[in-house]
Design a protein around this motif. Sequence first.
Motif, short mmCIF file in Angstrom:
data_model
loop_
_atom_site.label_atom_id
_atom_site.label_comp_id
_atom_site.label_asym_id
_atom_site.label_seq_id
_atom_site.Cartn_x
_atom_site.Cartn_y
_atom_site.Cartn_z
N HIS A 260 20.89 35.98 44.79
CA HIS A 260 22.17 35.28 44.70
C HIS A 260 22.47 34.99 43.24
O HIS A 260 21.58 34.51 42.52
CB HIS A 260 22.15 33.98 45.51
CG HIS A 260 23.54 33.46 45.74
ND1 HIS A 260 24.28 32.85 44.76
CD2 HIS A 260 24.34 33.53 46.83
CE1 HIS A 260 25.47 32.55 45.23
NE2 HIS A 260 25.54 32.95 46.50
N PRO A 261 23.70 35.26 42.78
CA PRO A 261 24.03 35.02 41.37
C PRO A 261 23.78 33.59 40.92
O PRO A 261 23.42 33.36 39.76
CB PRO A 261 25.52 35.37 41.29
CG PRO A 261 25.73 36.36 42.37
CD PRO A 261 24.81 35.92 43.49
N CYS A 298 33.99 32.87 48.78
CA CYS A 298 32.66 32.44 48.38
C CYS A 298 32.81 31.17 47.54
O CYS A 298 33.57 31.17 46.56
CB CYS A 298 31.98 33.53 47.57
SG CYS A 298 30.49 32.94 46.76
N PHE A 300 31.06 29.94 45.35
CA PHE A 300 30.58 30.06 43.97
C PHE A 300 31.50 30.96 43.13
O PHE A 300 31.33 31.08 41.93
CB PHE A 300 29.13 30.61 43.99
CG PHE A 300 28.46 30.60 42.64
CD1 PHE A 300 28.35 29.42 41.90
CD2 PHE A 300 27.93 31.76 42.09
CE1 PHE A 300 27.74 29.41 40.65
CE2 PHE A 300 27.31 31.76 40.85
CZ PHE A 300 27.21 30.58 40.12
N HIS A 301 32.54 31.55 43.76
CA HIS A 301 33.29 32.59 43.03
C HIS A 301 33.95 32.12 41.73
O HIS A 301 33.96 32.87 40.76
CB HIS A 301 34.28 33.33 43.96
CG HIS A 301 35.64 32.72 44.06
ND1 HIS A 301 36.08 32.08 45.19
CD2 HIS A 301 36.65 32.65 43.16
CE1 HIS A 301 37.31 31.64 44.97
NE2 HIS A 301 37.67 31.96 43.76
N CYS A 304 31.22 32.55 39.19
CA CYS A 304 30.28 33.67 39.32
C CYS A 304 30.64 34.84 38.40
O CYS A 304 31.75 35.35 38.45
CB CYS A 304 30.28 34.16 40.77
SG CYS A 304 29.14 35.53 41.01
N TYR A 306 29.70 37.78 38.66
CA TYR A 306 29.72 39.05 39.41
C TYR A 306 30.83 39.09 40.45
O TYR A 306 30.89 40.01 41.27
CB TYR A 306 28.36 39.27 40.10
CG TYR A 306 27.21 39.20 39.12
CD1 TYR A 306 26.87 40.31 38.34
CD2 TYR A 306 26.51 38.02 38.93
CE1 TYR A 306 25.85 40.24 37.40
CE2 TYR A 306 25.49 37.94 38.00
CZ TYR A 306 25.17 39.05 37.24
OH TYR A 306 24.16 38.98 36.31
N ALA A 307 31.73 38.09 40.43
CA ALA A 307 32.75 37.99 41.48
C ALA A 307 33.69 39.19 41.46
O ALA A 307 34.05 39.71 40.40
CB ALA A 307 33.55 36.70 41.29
N CYS A 311 35.40 38.48 47.01
CA CYS A 311 34.73 37.17 46.98
C CYS A 311 35.73 36.02 47.02
O CYS A 311 35.42 34.93 47.47
CB CYS A 311 33.89 37.03 45.71
SG CYS A 311 32.80 38.40 45.39
N PRO A 316 31.06 35.25 52.17
CA PRO A 316 30.03 36.18 52.64
C PRO A 316 29.18 35.56 53.75
O PRO A 316 28.94 34.35 53.72
CB PRO A 316 29.19 36.44 51.39
CG PRO A 316 29.46 35.29 50.49
CD PRO A 316 30.81 34.77 50.82
N CYS A 329 25.75 36.43 49.77
CA CYS A 329 26.49 37.05 48.67
C CYS A 329 26.86 38.48 49.05
O CYS A 329 26.05 39.21 49.62
CB CYS A 329 25.60 37.06 47.41
SG CYS A 329 26.31 38.02 46.07
N TRP A 330 28.10 38.87 48.70
CA TRP A 330 28.53 40.25 48.99
C TRP A 330 27.79 41.25 48.12
O TRP A 330 27.65 42.41 48.48
CB TRP A 330 30.03 40.40 48.71
CG TRP A 330 30.94 39.65 49.65
CD1 TRP A 330 31.82 38.67 49.31
CD2 TRP A 330 31.07 39.82 51.06
NE1 TRP A 330 32.48 38.21 50.41
CE2 TRP A 330 32.04 38.90 51.51
CE3 TRP A 330 30.44 40.64 52.00
CZ2 TRP A 330 32.42 38.79 52.84
CZ3 TRP A 330 30.82 40.53 53.33
CH2 TRP A 330 31.80 39.61 53.73
N ARG A 331 27.35 40.83 46.94
CA ARG A 331 26.82 41.81 45.99
C ARG A 331 25.33 41.61 45.71
O ARG A 331 24.85 41.90 44.62
CB ARG A 331 27.61 41.70 44.68
CG ARG A 331 29.11 41.88 44.87
CD ARG A 331 29.81 42.01 43.55
NE ARG A 331 29.39 43.21 42.85
CZ ARG A 331 29.55 43.40 41.54
NH1 ARG A 331 30.11 42.47 40.81
NH2 ARG A 331 29.14 44.51 40.97
#
Length: 676
Positions: A260-261, A298, A300-301, A304, A306-307, A311, A316, A329-331
């Motif tokens: 998770h990021p 999400c 956290f987007h 984040c 990596y969003a 997201c 997710p 997390c999607w990624r």
Amino acid sequence: MKQSETQKRQDQAETLLSLKNLKSYFHLEENLIKAVNGVTFQVKKNEIVGIVGESGSGKSVTALSILRLLPTPPCQLSGEIRFQGRDLLQISERQMQDVRGGEISMIFQEPMTSLNPVLSIGYQIAESIRLHQHLQKRSAWDKAVEMLNLVKIPEAARRARQYPHELSGGMRQRAMIAMALSSNPALLIADEPTTALDVTTQKQILYLIKDLQHQLGTSVMFITHNLGVVAEIADHVAIMYAGRLLEYGEVHDIFHYPKHPYSLCLLRSIPRLDASKNLRLEEIPGRVPALNELPQGCIFHPRCPYAIERCREQEPPYTQVDDGHLTMCWRYDQLPQPDKKVSEPANLSAARETSAMSALRVVHLKKYFSVKKIEMLGKAGIVKAVDDVSFEVKQGEVLGLVGESGCGKTTLGMCILRLLEATEGQILINGRDVTSLAEREMTAMRQHLQVIFQDPYGSLNPRMKIGQIVGEPLLVHKLTANPQEKQAKIIDMLEKVGLDRIHIDKYPHELSGGQRQRIAIARALIVSPKIVICDEAVSALDVSIQAQIINLLKELQTTLHLTYLFISHDVSVVKHISDRIAIMYLGKMVELAAAETVCQTPKHPYTQALISSVPIPDPEKKPEYIALKDEIPSPMHIPPGCRFHPRCPFMQERCRTEEPEFREISQGWFAACHFA
Ligand code: SF4
Ligand code: SF4
């Protein structure tokens, strides 16, 4: 990924506690606060699960929900809390009383709030034993003494008769653990049990909990904000954020292969004792959202790195990435490993230079306090808070001042600022002894000597707007010709500390903790001081905000050519920011050298023990631990000879009577030990 031995052992173990979709919602006036929002994880028999999160993550509310200690209403609990086969949300309050303190015990950060100050420690433990085990008075007392022995309290029978105030902080926490374990619970919930303790005491308590867990087979749910502590003690880790569980897995996987990021960013944002000090801490932008204003998609987007578009729209689901490793997390499968290094910008490292000129020189400084006799608390006497300390800070240098509670580091800072009058000695700034300056001259001197305190909320006037707070020192020191110039300087300073001009008309309570600390920095720096004393300036901040402020302080120090005296109990933070480090113990400086030297090859036995106690956020790194006897003595009762001798593992006969000199053992490296 190869399955480790721990994983195999845990897989075979039976589940003790299982949370399924636990929700703790608070209905407060118009707001619905989702303090815990759909949390699912397990605690198996005979394991330690670390629950990690920043303020407002929901980690403590999860614990209180398990014990049903939250008032309903306003709290509404739903989901399932299955413990030893029963759903705790479905049993009666009467049955729940047997669970609390019987099958599940809890210890808190501050034992003083849980212990009754007018009853002896032994009586309180014995009462708890009588309540849960229905023993006679005598047998309960004997069992209480046995428990104090178990938690390694020396002279347990005598200590049992003492009152909480007669015990040190570490000893009180041991007594709380003894009380919690006296009912032989299946689960111990420990809520930040070492956060208020000094690092050497923290290490002792962590060892004790781990030892007892092995010995008694008790499972432990260990709540903390400290990733180093969790790496040291936990088998599994749950990472929480804004009421959500974002990741759960085996400790090795979370620290080396986070999925998770947020976990990844947290690991990269903490200063580490085992990392080079020239690495830049990774900042997590923004702040934890308010629980009644959670973002869509999400949660956290907004922070984040990596969003992606998805997201922002869709939350997710939980994904099982590996055996027992959950993430949200999607990624998760596109993340790098946490050990990628980010160097600080080349222009900053090149610009950092220390002059040969002295900015601050402290010569034989003493600060003694006389203490009146206080009923119950002991005799009158003299506290030697700072006892003959000498050192120098060069222009453009950062000197870190480290020590545990009662070592005198804050008193030393207060004396330099003349917020306390020194008992003896000199404090030379620009060649002038500030101890002899008249009040008016001292006010003028304060333009060159500023301070940033730990608690920005306590140090900012709540009735003043940000513009007034930041601009006030300009008026005090008559540094503006007109309101336009003043306004321009305020805006310029706010920009330097990373704040937009729109904050000028806000009040401190409208800002986050990190933003308030930026204001405190702006107020200190607007008068272009030469020396800044940072007294635990980042200690009250959450990990993700701490990295932002440390990076900011480092940048400003370089670009504005400032000299810092950086006072902190946190060796990892101090190492990251300082050129040299001085270690204090019971009012004396015991070691002073380059930051890397002090942290890698300390010479003084106290420094060695201190460094060996610092938790490293890597479960595989277990540096040799040098255990110290007991705790720091009271500064009213300083031992003769070397003041560290009663705790020193290398003590020799002469140490009992002969005080070691603070001498240069090699160029620029000072230590106060006969054998260094
Ligand atoms: S789902 Fe998107 S925003 Fe959320 S943590 Fe994963 S990458 Fe970041
Ligand atoms: S002087 Fe003796 S007691 Fe003091 S630190 Fe050195 S070895 Fe230990």
